[in-house]
Design an enzyme around this catalytic site. Structure first.
Site, PDB file in Angstrom:
ATOM      1  N   LYS A 274       0.835  -1.201   0.000  1.00 45.01           N
ATOM      2  CA  LYS A 274       0.000   0.000   0.000  1.00 45.01           C
ATOM      3  C   LYS A 274       0.868   1.249   0.000  1.00 45.01           C
ATOM      4  O   LYS A 274       1.999   1.210   0.464  1.00 45.01           O
ATOM      5  CB  LYS A 274      -0.859   0.022   1.272  1.00 45.01           C
ATOM      6  N   ARG A 348     -10.217 -11.545   1.936  1.00 47.08           N
ATOM      7  CA  ARG A 348     -11.045 -12.629   1.400  1.00 47.08           C
ATOM      8  C   ARG A 348     -10.308 -13.968   1.469  1.00 47.08           C
ATOM      9  O   ARG A 348     -10.942 -15.012   1.554  1.00 47.08           O
ATOM     10  CB  ARG A 348     -11.474 -12.272  -0.036  1.00 47.08           C
TER      11      ARG A 348
END
Ligand code: BES
Ligand code: MN
Ligand code: ZN
Length: 495
Positions: A274, A348
């Site tokens: 990120k 996920r």
């Protein structure tokens, strides 16, 4: 923070601060009218000066004749017809921050008449508990910092008493759950690791006889075949944990409600790292897991007649020589293979194995909570959590529970049409679905692991914490989950 019901003559009540509600156009709630009568019209006289004309805000009055309270806070509640539990609690919130600034730690609130007793008493009780939360673990409070409220008394009519007692007990329990979720969320990633979360779950079980905790370590997960979850934690030196908390409040053969929460104690993105700006906020990436802790604690403290299992897959997501690489293919517990095209779509990956794992509990329903996608914030902003489910009835149930708990959700589509975005040439699915509808394709990914039971997913990326001056975890969606569990368990609320 102590909550207590009181009754009797309001004008004679001894308290540092009596709070009474006033609606717009100077319409008095019944308790305000009683205080007005006892003070020979002093309340109405004050209001005529116009300070509360907008019907919002508050006004402090001192030395009201015939009134024992040291001060009386007139609380603007807006239009009577529009006033509900949420509005009342919001108005109380501003009044309580004022009291905190002036170091008044005890107050007596007279619940306005003709509003839903249980709902209002619970909402104000919860607001009071929430207002008393302070983060102090790694920062000492300043000398002149606002003092947290120590005691809120709630004045109610005799007829309101039973509902109000139940409401305050629930507020106390939900407040404890919210505080726990906030504290775990606010703790920095170097303290709140997967191992730390596991310890807290074990402590919670030690403290509550009705609760038991089991923690699976990486070897146990390996044995089960949780290849997706373990691929994420491989990039971190902190070992992953799969935390399971069981509360058996219902009958032995009643199917459990299962809550699954994303417990990413820090998400740097992994190899798909990120950008630096705001990356600290990724300590909150375990907020879904924290909400499971909070909801379980609330259910236990309410003693709900329900069976509840909370599961928190906990891991870090960091770049490392052994971390997932874009293009890697992993095999999930379900046997389905996943091509990892972006290592930052890690939530996920840990959730899918947890969602397959919980099949063995034959759940009545499974809810998962996750700070899953920035795309959910783009779609909905920071007011509602995103709700995804193919089950219309469950969607309604959660939407209504969210409304009632002032912890709202907004339903998003989960149509088959989006599934193709997850196609991969090298695995059964990719872990990302491209730029379009990122929150939906994330939910679509999870849906491939939840076919065995009724299921809903809450994307709490926009609601789990607030930015800015008041930066901190919100404890959401604990109030929603608690409300959902109260309704599911069928306990009487008086509503
Ligand atoms: N934890 C983040 C989602 C997130 C980001 C929540 C910012 C709140 C604020 C999640 O693991 C993530 O990184 N998601 C990616 C998915 C993308 C790679 C498909 C995202 O949202 O950018
Ligand atoms: Mn991520
Ligand atoms: Zn994440």
């Amino acid at each position: 923070m102590e909550l207590k019901i009181v009754g009797g003559d309001l004008a004679k009540a001894k308290t540092p601060c009596l709070i009474i509600g006033v609606f717009d156009k100077h319409k008095l709630s019944a308790p305000a009218a009683a205080v007005d009568a006892a003070s020979d019209g002093a309340v109405v006289k004050l209001l005529r000066r116009g300070d509360l004309d907008g019907g919002k805000g508050w006004l402090m009055a001192y030395d009201l004749p015939g009134v024992a309270a040291e001060r009386v806070l007139l609380l603007g509640l807006g239009k009577r017809k529009e006033c509900d539990a949420a509005k009342l609690a919001k108005a109380l919130g501003t009044a309580l921050s004022r009291l905190a600034e002036t170091h008044i730690t005890k107050a007596l609130l007279a619940l306005p008449d003709r509003l839903d007793d249980y709902a209002c008493a619970r909402a104000v009780g919860l607001k009071a508990v929430e207002s008393a939360y302070r983060y102090e673990r790694t920062k000492a409070p300043k000398e002149d910092a606002p003092t947290p409220l120590a005691r809120l008394e709630l004045w109610v009519e005799k007829a309101q008493r039973d509902a109000a007692e139940r409401a305050l007990a629930h507020a106390d329990a939900i407040g404890a759950g919210v505080a726990l979720a906030r504290e775990l969320g606010n703790l920095p990633g170097n303290i709140c690791t997967p191992g730390y979360l596991a310890e807290q779950a074990l402590k919670l079980a030690d403290a509550h006889a009705a609760l038991s905790t089991e923690v699976l370590d990486e070897a146990a997960m390996e044995g089960l075949g949780m290849g997706a979850l373990l691929s994420v934690s491989r990039g971190s030196r902190q070992p992953a944990k799969l935390i399971k908390m069981t509360y058996q409040g219902g009958g032995t053969d009643a199917k459990p409600v299962v809550l699954v929460g994303k417990g990413l104690t820090f998400d740097a993105g992994g190899i798909s790292i990120k950008p630096a700006a705001d990356m600290d906020e990724m300590k909150y990436d375990m907020a879904g897991g924290a909400s499971v802790f909070g909801a379980v604690l609330a259910a236990v403290r309410m003693g709900l007649p329900i069976n509840l299992i909370g599961v928190v897959p906990a891991s870090e997501n960091l770049p490392d020589g052994d971390a997932n690489k874009p293009g890697d293919v992993v095999t999930s517990l379900s046997g389905q293979t996943i091509e990892i095209l972006n290592t930052d779509a890690e939530g996920r990956l840990i959730l899918c194995d947890a969602l397959t794992y919980v099949e063995r509990f034959e759940p009545d329903v499974v809810l998962d909570m996750a700070t899953l996608t920035g795309a959910c914030i783009v779609a909905l902003g920071r007011h509602p959590s995103g709700l995804f489910t193919a089950d219309d009835k469950l969607a309604r149930e959660l939407t209504e529970a969210g409304e009632a708990a002032a912890d709202r959700v907004w339903r998003m589509p989960l149509w088959e049409d989006y599934q193709q975005q997850l196609d991969s040439n090298f695995a059964d699915m990719a872990n990302i679905g491209g730029r379009d509808a990122g929150a939906v394709t994330a939910a679509c990914f999870l849906s491939r692991f939840t076919k065995a039971y009724p299921w809903a997913h809450l994307d709490i990326a926009g609601t789990a914490w607030v930015k800015g001056k008041e930066k901190g975890a919100t404890g959401r969606p604990v109030p929603l989950l608690a409300e959902f569990l109260i309704r599911r368990s069928g306990v009487e609320t008086g509503a």
